[in-house]
Design a protein around this motif. Structure first.
Motif, PDB file in Angstrom:
ATOM      1  N   ALA A  75       3.547   3.972  -1.531  1.00 53.44           N
ATOM      2  CA  ALA A  75       4.027   4.456  -2.824  1.00 53.44           C
ATOM      3  C   ALA A  75       5.506   4.146  -3.008  1.00 53.44           C
ATOM      4  O   ALA A  75       5.968   3.881  -4.121  1.00 53.44           O
ATOM      5  CB  ALA A  75       3.791   5.965  -2.933  1.00 53.44           C
ATOM      6  N   GLY A 122       5.268   8.782   1.887  1.00 52.23           N
ATOM      7  CA  GLY A 122       4.875   7.655   1.052  1.00 52.23           C
ATOM      8  C   GLY A 122       5.725   6.415   1.217  1.00 52.23           C
ATOM      9  O   GLY A 122       5.438   5.370   0.628  1.00 52.23           O
ATOM     10  N   SER A 152       0.823  -1.214   0.000  1.00 55.36           N
ATOM     11  CA  SER A 152       0.000   0.000   0.000  1.00 55.36           C
ATOM     12  C   SER A 152       0.857   1.263   0.000  1.00 55.36           C
ATOM     13  O   SER A 152       0.322   2.375  -0.109  1.00 55.36           O
ATOM     14  CB  SER A 152      -0.912   0.004   1.237  1.00 55.36           C
ATOM     15  OG  SER A 152      -0.140  -0.008   2.434  1.00 55.36           O
ATOM     16  N   ARG A 195      12.359   1.186  -4.879  1.00 50.18           N
ATOM     17  CA  ARG A 195      12.266   1.803  -6.200  1.00 50.18           C
ATOM     18  C   ARG A 195      13.538   2.593  -6.512  1.00 50.18           C
ATOM     19  O   ARG A 195      14.150   3.205  -5.637  1.00 50.18           O
ATOM     20  CB  ARG A 195      11.062   2.730  -6.275  1.00 50.18           C
ATOM     21  CG  ARG A 195       9.714   2.010  -6.206  1.00 50.18           C
ATOM     22  CD  ARG A 195       8.568   2.937  -6.553  1.00 50.18           C
ATOM     23  NE  ARG A 195       7.290   2.272  -6.377  1.00 50.18           N
ATOM     24  CZ  ARG A 195       6.727   1.465  -7.276  1.00 50.18           C
ATOM     25  NH1 ARG A 195       7.347   1.220  -8.421  1.00 50.18           N
ATOM     26  NH2 ARG A 195       5.553   0.912  -7.027  1.00 50.18           N
TER      27      ARG A 195
END
Length: 313
Positions: free
Chosen positions: A115, A200, A113, A170
């Motif tokens: 980002a 996030g 959930s 990421r």
């Protein structure tokens, strides 16, 4: 992500450890996820390592060489800049992965959930005489990340661990929060504290042991330091990201351990006094701190093997 770009870029910093980094690379090449690139970031001229890596014939392997050595954080940052994958996974040159490591982490990432999820996992800590499955306590949202990392719950290492070679996040996260160049110790904790402070961001954890972390082998690394004063200064530099309880534990268990390991007995009292001044210390940490000065490291290792280890097969 550009067309044809890999899903995961694997960053491996190294220098003067050709056999080890080749072992690490091979553990990536057999991953069940094939959409990868491996970027070995050599921290300064190292013809032996370059020649060894040239014998691995796989187009997914890329080697970049820095003109001069600036340490592991700089080597990782160079890898981040060269990466093209949506995700980046970190691997130290003296560790290796289980074949499903990236697959399992990508599954967790797809369901996250957050980002900006940071996905870590359990590991096998492998010493010359025993294996340990760490951590014995997985991270929980109820425990601040600084306390999870720094507040030891038992006498021995391994209760709470987030180790570099288990981490995936990421690429945008790593470029937004690069490693701090020049930091000689605690680079990974520094990155994790700062990266999780970004809006996030959040930690996800795979309880399976997906990485093999080789410990107690006394190998020189790209970056190594037993300077307890430098560790204390680092903790002060990120004090706003560390709870009082975590700071007291860090002084007693980590700064104290380095001072004890180097026999600097003049540091025993000031470290203890600063921890007591926080009024957030735990008495068991005081006991562990004192044991660091009383019980030799070799004896503590034998006790840990007796309590938590198993024979290597």
């Amino acid at each position: 992500m550009a067309s044809g770009a890999p899903t995961v870029s694997v960053i491996i910093p190294t220098r003067n450890r050709a056999d080890l980094v080749c072992r690490a690379v091979r553990s990536v090449l057999v991953q069940s996820v094939s959409s990868i690139e491996i970027i070995v970031s050599i921290d300064g001229p190292d013809p032996v390592t370059e020649a060894a890596l040239a014998q691995i014939h796989d187009p997914r392997l890329r080697v970049i060489v820095a003109p001069e050595s600036k340490g592991a954080p700089a080597a990782r940052n160079r890898g981040f800049e060269a990466a093209t994958g949506e995700w980046i996974a970190l691997l130290d040159d003296d560790d290796e992965w289980m074949p499903t490591k990236l697959e399992r982490q990508l599954e967790i990432a797809a369901r996250s959930s957050f980002a900006l999820p940071i996905i870590a996992s359990s590991l096998i800590a492998r010493s010359p005489s025993a294996d340990y499955t760490w951590p014995r306590e997985v991270p929980s949202p109820a425990v601040p990340i600084s306390e999870y990392m720094m507040v030891r719950t038992g006498l021995f290492s391994g209760d709470r661990v987030i180790q570099t070679s288990t981490v995936m996040a990421r690429r945008a996260h790593f470029t937004q929060v690069p490693y701090l160049v020049g930091l000689k110790k605690h680079q990974d904790w520094d990155w994790l504290l700062k990266a999780l402070a970004i809006e996030g961001a959040g930690l996800e954890f795979v309880p399976e042991a997906l990485t093999v972390w080789y410990i107690e082998e006394n190998r020189p690394g790209i970056t190594a330091s037993n300077d307890w004063r430098a560790s204390r200064e680092w903790a002060l530099s990120v004090r706003d990201l560390i709870t009082d309880r975590a700071y007291a534990a860090f002084l007693l268990l980590y700064v104290g351990s380095m001072a004890a390991r180097t026999g600097q007995r003049d540091s025993l009292r000031p470290i203890l006094s600063e921890a007591l001044a926080t009024k957030a210390f735990a008495w068991r940490h005081i006991a562990i701190y004192l044991s660091l000065w009383i019980i030799p490291p070799s004896t503590r290792q034998r006790l840990r093997r007796l309590v938590h280890g198993r024979a290597v097969t």
